[in-house]
Enzyme design. Structure first.
Site, mmCIF file in Angstrom:
data_model
loop_
_atom_site.group_PDB
_atom_site.id
_atom_site.type_symbol
_atom_site.label_atom_id
_atom_site.label_comp_id
_atom_site.label_asym_id
_atom_site.label_seq_id
_atom_site.Cartn_x
_atom_site.Cartn_y
_atom_site.Cartn_z
ATOM 1 C CD GLN A 126 -2.631 1.198 2.770
ATOM 2 O OE1 GLN A 126 -3.032 0.179 3.027
ATOM 3 N NE2 GLN A 126 -3.097 2.125 2.946
ATOM 4 C CG HIS A 166 -5.824 -2.131 8.189
ATOM 5 N ND1 HIS A 166 -5.339 -1.378 7.274
ATOM 6 C CD2 HIS A 166 -5.074 -3.427 8.154
ATOM 7 C CE1 HIS A 166 -4.339 -1.939 6.681
ATOM 8 N NE2 HIS A 166 -4.152 -2.784 7.140
ATOM 9 C CG ASP A 219 -1.726 -5.572 6.137
ATOM 10 O OD1 ASP A 219 -1.992 -4.384 5.317
ATOM 11 O OD2 ASP A 219 -2.340 -5.583 7.224
ATOM 12 C CB CYS A 245 -6.145 -0.571 3.725
ATOM 13 S SG CYS A 245 -7.473 -0.087 4.756
#
Length: 234
Positions: free
Chosen positions: A93, A170, A185, A99
């Protein structure tokens, strides 16, 4: 969620964050180029009864947890937060508040051969970023979909946040690759291997991981699970 800048002197680009709304997320995925016969759907609970209503085959899941718990998750993972796996598509990211978009990309790109396509964008993006680093994939994604993102994220919200507003939740993606469950992630170094799926279904393995990694440490917290599967008939 937020993304940390690589240097205190670097001003990070920030987008308006995506709503945790399956309809908005489905529209986003279709704009990226997946066939509209696939969609994101809210999962109403993690008990067996609720999981019966998840459209099957469920090919990916996006899990939302409070941003206040991100540091605790990092501590639990330790200094090595994932590592590159050649078969697993991962990007970093590089834009603040993106996100949700990154999680959608992780869900879609690791199932590209299962999902029908309405355009060639994703195939082309996969081909051009095949040998790129996760960071360069993130930068390429940001420039390629900036206009798509701003058009969708700012629409359909009663009170659209500013790009500099910090989001409360998140987003992380959970996918199955070669019989193993991975947590993806954009803030991590690479995919986190969560173990073999084994005799469980993908959804069963994902729920087992979520309960162990997120819910047991914070049982009173608020979480959301959004699954990717066939679009339900109206």
């Amino acid at each position: 969620g937020r993304a940390s800048a690589y240097s205190p002197m670097v001003k990070l680009e920030a987008w308006v964050g995506l709503e945790s709304n399956p309809e908005v997320m489905s529209e986003y995925a279709v704009k990226l180029g997946i066939d509209s016969s696939w969609a994101f759907t809210d999962c109403w609970g993690l008990d067996p009864e609720a999981l019966k209503f998840v459209p099957q085959p469920c090919v990916a899941a996006i899990f939302l947890y409070p941003f206040t718990q991100l540091e605790a998750r990092k501590r639990a993972l330790g200094t090595h937060r994932g590592m590159a796996v050649s078969e697993v598509w991962h990007m970093q990211q590089t834009v603040g508040n993106s996100c949700g978009a990154v999680a959608i990309m992780h869900a879609v790109m690791n199932n590209l051969d299962r999902l029908g396509r309405s355009s060639s964008f994703l195939d082309e993006f996969r081909a051009t970023t095949q040998s790129a680093s996760a960071h360069d994939r993130g930068k390429g994604f940001a420039s390629a979909v900036r206009e798509i993102h701003s058009g969708i994220a700012a629409g359909g919200q009663t009170d659209a946040p500013t790009p500099t507003a910090d989001l409360d939740f998140h987003f992380v993606a959970l996918v199955q690759v070669n019989g193993r469950l991975y947590e993806l992630d954009g803030n991590n170094d690479g995919p986190v291997d969560c173990g073999a799926i084994g005799d469980a279904s993908f959804l069963g393995a994902a729920v087992r991981h979520i309960k162990r990694a997120y819910i047991e440490p914070f049982p009173e917290s608020h979480f959301s699970l959004i699954t990717l599967g066939p679009k339900k008939a109206e």
